[in-house]
Design a protein around this motif. Sequence first.
Motif, mmCIF file in Angstrom:
data_model
loop_
_atom_site.group_PDB
_atom_site.id
_atom_site.type_symbol
_atom_site.label_atom_id
_atom_site.label_comp_id
_atom_site.label_asym_id
_atom_site.label_seq_id
_atom_site.Cartn_x
_atom_site.Cartn_y
_atom_site.Cartn_z
ATOM 1 N N SER A 88 102.915 -21.306 84.553
ATOM 2 C CA SER A 88 102.204 -20.252 85.321
ATOM 3 C C SER A 88 100.612 -20.439 85.197
ATOM 4 C CB SER A 88 102.330 -18.844 84.889
ATOM 5 O OG SER A 88 101.379 -17.985 84.950
ATOM 6 N N THR A 89 100.042 -20.583 86.192
ATOM 7 C CA THR A 89 98.542 -20.774 86.481
ATOM 8 C C THR A 89 97.848 -19.707 85.792
ATOM 9 O OG1 THR A 89 98.420 -19.777 88.422
ATOM 10 C CG2 THR A 89 98.661 -22.041 88.609
ATOM 11 N N ASN A 90 98.385 -18.550 85.541
ATOM 12 C CA ASN A 90 97.681 -17.435 84.884
ATOM 13 C C ASN A 90 97.680 -17.755 83.278
ATOM 14 O OD1 ASN A 90 97.275 -15.821 87.058
ATOM 15 N ND2 ASN A 90 97.833 -13.823 85.869
ATOM 16 N N GLN B 127 104.939 -24.102 90.221
ATOM 17 C CA GLN B 127 105.267 -23.299 89.136
ATOM 18 C C GLN B 127 106.575 -23.065 88.499
ATOM 19 O OE1 GLN B 127 101.670 -19.978 88.680
ATOM 20 N NE2 GLN B 127 103.017 -19.496 90.241
ATOM 21 N N GLY C 27 106.617 -18.658 87.557
ATOM 22 C CA GLY C 27 105.577 -17.911 88.201
ATOM 23 C C GLY C 27 105.801 -16.360 87.804
ATOM 24 N N ARG C 28 104.454 -15.639 87.626
ATOM 25 C CA ARG C 28 104.973 -14.420 87.269
ATOM 26 C C ARG C 28 104.617 -13.351 88.322
ATOM 27 N NH1 ARG C 28 101.956 -12.979 83.350
ATOM 28 N NH2 ARG C 28 100.748 -14.924 82.638
ATOM 29 N N GLY C 29 105.004 -12.200 88.804
ATOM 30 C CA GLY C 29 104.395 -11.285 89.376
ATOM 31 C C GLY C 29 104.021 -9.991 88.710
ATOM 32 N N ARG C 30 103.626 -8.895 89.500
ATOM 33 C CA ARG C 30 103.438 -7.533 88.903
ATOM 34 C C ARG C 30 104.584 -6.909 88.161
ATOM 35 N NH1 ARG C 30 102.445 -4.297 93.151
ATOM 36 N NH2 ARG C 30 101.883 -2.791 91.773
ATOM 37 N N TRP D 108 107.754 -14.627 90.215
ATOM 38 C CA TRP D 108 107.309 -15.058 91.634
ATOM 39 C C TRP D 108 107.527 -16.663 91.849
ATOM 40 C CZ3 TRP D 108 104.746 -12.571 95.282
ATOM 41 C CH2 TRP D 108 103.808 -13.418 95.936
ATOM 42 N N LYS E 287 104.859 -9.334 103.486
ATOM 43 C CA LYS E 287 103.886 -9.754 102.398
ATOM 44 C C LYS E 287 103.732 -11.290 102.202
ATOM 45 C CE LYS E 287 103.884 -9.328 97.307
ATOM 46 N NZ LYS E 287 103.865 -8.720 96.062
ATOM 47 N N GLY F 209 100.679 -12.616 96.769
ATOM 48 C CA GLY F 209 100.693 -11.761 95.546
ATOM 49 C C GLY F 209 99.300 -11.929 94.836
ATOM 50 N N VAL G 43 96.504 -15.657 92.256
ATOM 51 C CA VAL G 43 96.749 -15.375 93.570
ATOM 52 C C VAL G 43 97.887 -16.607 93.867
ATOM 53 C CG1 VAL G 43 95.782 -15.758 96.024
ATOM 54 C CG2 VAL G 43 94.477 -14.569 94.001
HETATM 55 C C1 BTN Z 1 102.904 -9.737 92.756
HETATM 56 O O1 BTN Z 1 103.606 -9.363 92.147
HETATM 57 O O2 BTN Z 1 102.722 -9.587 93.876
HETATM 58 C C2 BTN Z 1 102.002 -10.714 92.202
HETATM 59 C C3 BTN Z 1 102.259 -12.089 92.152
HETATM 60 C C4 BTN Z 1 101.159 -13.091 91.721
HETATM 61 C C5 BTN Z 1 101.623 -14.483 91.914
HETATM 62 C C6 BTN Z 1 100.440 -15.555 91.542
HETATM 63 S S1 BTN Z 1 100.932 -17.272 91.591
HETATM 64 C C7 BTN Z 1 99.420 -17.629 90.758
HETATM 65 C C8 BTN Z 1 99.463 -16.795 89.584
HETATM 66 N N1 BTN Z 1 100.383 -17.446 88.463
HETATM 67 C C9 BTN Z 1 101.286 -16.660 88.353
HETATM 68 O O3 BTN Z 1 102.279 -16.763 87.333
HETATM 69 N N2 BTN Z 1 101.217 -15.511 88.986
HETATM 70 C C10 BTN Z 1 100.263 -15.418 89.879
#
Ligand code: BTN
Length: 251
Positions: free
Chosen positions: A20-22, A44, A47-50, A55, A116, A119, A139
């Motif tokens: 995950s870039t976060n 990724q 990747g994680r979302g809210r 993601w 959408k 994110g 993002v």
């Molecule tokens: C959402 O749930 O709408 C938020 C999604 C965010 C995704 C971005 S992709 C780059 C960064 N790294 C992650 O793991 N999540 C965010």
Amino acid sequence: MTAPRLPPAYHLVSLERVVSTNDEARALAEAGAEDGTLVWAREQSGGRGRRGRAWASPPGNLYCSLVLRPEVSMAEAAELSFVACLGVGEAVGSLVPPMVPLRYKWPNDVLLDDRKISGILLEAKSGAEGRPDYVILGVGINVASHPGDTTTAATDLAELGAPGLDVGEVLQAFARHFMTWAARWVEDGFAPVRHAWLARVKGLGEPITVANEASRLEGRFADLDARGALVLELPGGDRRLIAAGDVLFAR
Ligand code: BTN
């Protein structure tokens, strides 16, 4: 893939594949990375979302996370998700044909053609005196593809009339538009950000349901308060401030 041309305030860390870039940005921030450090990965694996969602992050879309060290309170730092919405919205709006409608959905979804496209995941670590030590602004923008199994309908830039875009070009557009709005926020505070966001918000004045882990409330989307909370007018007329949740619209 062309290297993005970024304003000098950004320090780009370009990677092929990460979880995950976060997470990468957070590790760099913990190690002292400066404000403006921008982690960009082509793909990724986690990747994680809210709200703990995944993601989907195949190659071809944009995944980036920015380290910020704003000199504001933790509460004010949360306003950055609206600043990011405007940065993303203006970036994607500049890349698709002008007739494609652009809307924002509380708290920080960007919709093109009512679906959408992006994110935003804001994570902060608090430091001294109630101020953030750092904020990570993640993002994701759907450039070449979008997942088909989401609760909120999704789309991508290729589907909306911008096929074959270089992901670096999309990063460049986001970085430039975000910088403009971040400078405005630092200079003038949340008011102009709130104003611009409200000008394109979906569902203001309409019946909505706001759902989070704890509750599900129905009412009317009355306003966005001066801190970015959703003002929900309940059927009896009382107003509730909602700080987190998902908005569902009546059909
Ligand atoms: C959402 O749930 O709408 C938020 C999604 C965010 C995704 C971005 S992709 C780059 C960064 N790294 C992650 O793991 N999540 C965010």
